[in-house]
Design a protein around this motif. Structure first.
Motif, PDB file in Angstrom:
ATOM      1  N   ILE A 276      44.778  85.810  57.141  1.00  0.00           N
ATOM      2  CA  ILE A 276      44.468  84.432  56.748  1.00  0.00           C
ATOM      3  C   ILE A 276      44.921  83.520  57.875  1.00  0.00           C
ATOM      4  N   ILE A 277      43.985  82.790  58.470  1.00  0.00           N
ATOM      5  CA  ILE A 277      44.279  81.890  59.587  1.00  0.00           C
ATOM      6  C   ILE A 277      44.255  80.465  59.059  1.00  0.00           C
ATOM      7  N   THR A 278      45.387  79.764  59.188  1.00  0.00           N
ATOM      8  CA  THR A 278      45.514  78.408  58.657  1.00  0.00           C
ATOM      9  C   THR A 278      45.676  77.396  59.787  1.00  0.00           C
ATOM     10  N   ALA A 279      45.508  76.116  59.448  1.00  0.00           N
ATOM     11  CA  ALA A 279      45.664  75.032  60.425  1.00  0.00           C
ATOM     12  C   ALA A 279      47.142  74.785  60.682  1.00  0.00           C
ATOM     13  N   PRO A 280      47.591  74.865  61.940  1.00  0.00           N
ATOM     14  CA  PRO A 280      49.011  74.649  62.241  1.00  0.00           C
ATOM     15  C   PRO A 280      49.427  73.186  62.119  1.00  0.00           C
ATOM     16  N   PHE A 281      48.460  72.264  62.144  1.00  0.00           N
ATOM     17  CA  PHE A 281      48.753  70.840  61.996  1.00  0.00           C
ATOM     18  C   PHE A 281      47.472  70.138  61.547  1.00  0.00           C
ATOM     19  N   ALA A 282      47.627  68.924  61.074  1.00  0.00           N
ATOM     20  CA  ALA A 282      46.464  68.124  60.670  1.00  0.00           C
ATOM     21  C   ALA A 282      45.729  67.634  61.915  1.00  0.00           C
ATOM     22  N   GLY A 283      44.418  67.729  61.882  1.00  0.00           N
ATOM     23  CA  GLY A 283      43.639  67.304  63.042  1.00  0.00           C
ATOM     24  C   GLY A 283      42.158  67.464  62.784  1.00  0.00           C
ATOM     25  N   GLN A 284      41.423  67.619  63.862  1.00  0.00           N
ATOM     26  CA  GLN A 284      39.975  67.780  63.780  1.00  0.00           C
ATOM     27  C   GLN A 284      39.598  69.096  64.434  1.00  0.00           C
ATOM     28  N   ILE A 285      38.719  69.835  63.787  1.00  0.00           N
ATOM     29  CA  ILE A 285      38.360  71.166  64.278  1.00  0.00           C
ATOM     30  C   ILE A 285      36.971  71.136  64.889  1.00  0.00           C
ATOM     31  N   GLY A 286      36.782  71.956  65.916  1.00  0.00           N
ATOM     32  CA  GLY A 286      35.502  71.999  66.617  1.00  0.00           C
ATOM     33  C   GLY A 286      34.579  73.078  66.082  1.00  0.00           C
ATOM     34  N   LEU A 287      33.732  73.589  66.969  1.00  0.00           N
ATOM     35  CA  LEU A 287      32.749  74.602  66.586  1.00  0.00           C
ATOM     36  C   LEU A 287      33.423  75.938  66.304  1.00  0.00           C
ATOM     37  N   ALA A 288      32.862  76.670  65.351  1.00  0.00           N
ATOM     38  CA  ALA A 288      33.300  78.036  65.087  1.00  0.00           C
ATOM     39  C   ALA A 288      32.591  78.964  66.065  1.00  0.00           C
ATOM     40  N   ASN A 289      33.368  79.796  66.743  1.00  0.00           N
ATOM     41  CA  ASN A 289      32.799  80.694  67.753  1.00  0.00           C
ATOM     42  C   ASN A 289      32.471  82.082  67.210  1.00  0.00           C
ATOM     43  N   ALA A 290      32.699  82.300  65.922  1.00  0.00           N
ATOM     44  CA  ALA A 290      32.377  83.587  65.299  1.00  0.00           C
ATOM     45  C   ALA A 290      31.832  83.319  63.900  1.00  0.00           C
ATOM     46  N   ASP A 291      30.795  84.041  63.533  1.00  0.00           N
ATOM     47  CA  ASP A 291      30.170  83.856  62.224  1.00  0.00           C
ATOM     48  C   ASP A 291      30.789  84.803  61.211  1.00  0.00           C
ATOM     49  N   VAL A 292      30.622  84.468  59.924  1.00  0.00           N
ATOM     50  CA  VAL A 292      31.068  85.350  58.855  1.00  0.00           C
ATOM     51  C   VAL A 292      30.349  86.692  58.981  1.00  0.00           C
ATOM     52  N   GLY A 293      31.113  87.769  58.891  1.00  0.00           N
ATOM     53  CA  GLY A 293      30.568  89.113  59.060  1.00  0.00           C
ATOM     54  C   GLY A 293      30.810  89.694  60.435  1.00  0.00           C
ATOM     55  N   ALA A 294      31.246  88.877  61.382  1.00  0.00           N
ATOM     56  CA  ALA A 294      31.504  89.360  62.738  1.00  0.00           C
ATOM     57  C   ALA A 294      32.839  90.088  62.789  1.00  0.00           C
ATOM     58  N   LEU A 295      32.926  91.080  63.656  1.00  0.00           N
ATOM     59  CA  LEU A 295      34.168  91.805  63.877  1.00  0.00           C
ATOM     60  C   LEU A 295      34.971  91.051  64.922  1.00  0.00           C
ATOM     61  N   VAL A 296      36.170  90.649  64.546  1.00  0.00           N
ATOM     62  CA  VAL A 296      37.015  89.868  65.447  1.00  0.00           C
ATOM     63  C   VAL A 296      38.339  90.594  65.634  1.00  0.00           C
ATOM     64  N   GLY A 297      39.069  90.150  66.648  1.00  0.00           N
ATOM     65  CA  GLY A 297      40.365  90.750  66.941  1.00  0.00           C
ATOM     66  C   GLY A 297      41.070  89.973  68.037  1.00  0.00           C
ATOM     67  N   PRO A 298      42.217  90.452  68.489  1.00  0.00           N
ATOM     68  CA  PRO A 298      42.972  89.738  69.525  1.00  0.00           C
ATOM     69  C   PRO A 298      42.203  89.529  70.820  1.00  0.00           C
ATOM     70  N   ASP A 299      41.220  90.377  71.114  1.00  0.00           N
ATOM     71  CA  ASP A 299      40.464  90.265  72.357  1.00  0.00           C
ATOM     72  C   ASP A 299      39.167  89.474  72.196  1.00  0.00           C
TER      73      ASP A 299
END
Length: 374
Positions: free
Chosen positions: A174-197
């Motif tokens: 679960i990735i949460t917002a570390p502070f209040a602000g404005q978020i930009g574009l999502a670089n990965a779509d739902v269903g994509a395999l993600v990881g540290p790299d």
């Protein structure tokens, strides 16, 4: 006959005089009607210009974080709208946690088994110690059971550490917002395999308030601070001009100046902070920065183009009421927004030549027109 000759000579002299005198009169009249050189003049006026200078700067978010996946897995949900405001602690991405939940359950079971073994080892140690006290046991058995109990305790500690790692990996799904602000574009779509790299999944910035960083020549910063201190004024005010030429509505204040001077540019990196409630300034925006000390009081100024310089120093050409040009040496303390601040050599109201200086000569008369008419 001599009388006739003399009469003819007199008639010739009269004819020559009649031809020469009108020509001479015409030349004299032409010289008298020659126009005076035309120049443009402006008065020396008292203006509240303060101590100011302009530089190029760039807006920088107070906080900026790239959100990255710390564990590998498939994205199962996205909890924000691109470009929207987010709150601190808001869940932004969910990664499939099945594998990590199972690993945590396995770690919990291993810890429970190790704790049971530790309980048994402690009981055996206590029994052997009691037999030794009754003189029916041996020290060897006591030492052996004590070592087995310590070993069981160490195993429990090791498995608890593994459980903590499993719990931490599960929390990373679960990735949460570390502070209040404005978020930009999502670089990965739902269903994509993600990881540290994978790289940043999105970037979140806090832009209210927002910083503006700009390089200031050391000399300018020292002069401005000295002027503000001498006048007993408040902090140095900062104003911004945006890329479209409009003026940013809020003034800022210097809140940082670097401790080092750049050797290549002889400048100091300065930073100002601005309220940005409407998000007009964005991270990376190029702006024009004007710093101005809040120094009260008017100063004598003339248009910058009126000041001329030669080997003897700065001077201006003034025009008197009778149109006579006079050269006056002046002392210029600084230039501000097209105005030269004069500390010596002029008085308020004197008319200085701003255009046509090359046509004017000290002591000569000129045809002066005010700058407003031009």
């Amino acid at each position: 006959m001599p009388s006739l000759r003399l009469a003819r000579q007199s008639l010739a002299v009269c004819l020559v005089a009649c031809l020469v005198l009108p020509a001479a009169a015409q030349t004299s009249g032409s010289q008298a009607s020659a126009p005076l050189p035309a120049v443009i003049v402006a008065p020396a006026t008292m203006e509240e210009v303060g101590a100011s200078a302009r530089f190029n700067g760039r807006a920088v978010a107070v906080q900026k974080v790239d959100l990255r996946a710390r564990v590998s897995g498939f994205l199962v949900e996205q909890g924000f709208k691109e470009g929207a405001a987010v709150e601190q602690g808001q869940t932004l991405f969910w990664i499939d946690d099945g594998e990590y939940a199972a690993a945590l359950a396995q770690a919990d079971a291993s810890v429970a088994a190790a704790e049971a073994s530790l309980t048994l080892a402690n009981l055996e140690f206590e029994r052997q110690n009691e037999l030794l006290n009754r003189k029916t046991g041996t020290q060897q058995n006591v030492d052996r059971t004590k070592a087995e109990a310590d070993k069981a305790k160490a195993e429990v500690d090791r498995l608890k550490a593994q459980r903590d790692v499993a719990a931490l990996n599960l929390s990373y799904t679960i990735i949460t917002a570390p502070f209040a602000g404005q978020i930009g574009l999502a670089n990965a779509d739902v269903g994509a395999l993600v990881g540290p790299d994978t790289g940043p999944l999105a970037t979140i910035v806090q832009s209210n308030p927002i910083y503006v960083e700009f390089p200031v020549p050391e000399r300018v910063l020292l002069e401005t601070e000295a002027a503000v201190k001498a006048a007993g004024a408040g902090p140095v005010a900062i104003s911004l001009t945006l890329s479209d030429g409009s003026v940013f509505p809020n003034e800022g204040r210097l809140n940082f100046a670097d401790v080092e001077v750049s050797e290549s540019t002889d400048t100091i990196l300065a930073r100002a902070v601005f309220d940005n409630p409407d998000g007009v300034l964005r991270d990376g925006s190029l702006v024009s920065v004007t710093i101005k000390g809040n120094i009260g009081g008017a100063e004598l100024t003339v248009p910058q183009q009126a000041v001329q310089r030669d080997v003897t120093g700065a001077y201006v050409l003034t025009v008197g009421d009778d149109g006579t040009v006079e050269r006056k040496p002046v002392t210029v303390s600084r230039t501000v927004q097209g105005l030269a601040v004069i500390t010596e050599g002029l008085t308020e109201g004197e008319m200085v030549i701003t255009e046509g200086v090359n046509k004017a000569r000290p002591g000569a008369k000129v045809d002066a027109a005010p700058a407003e008419a031009n």
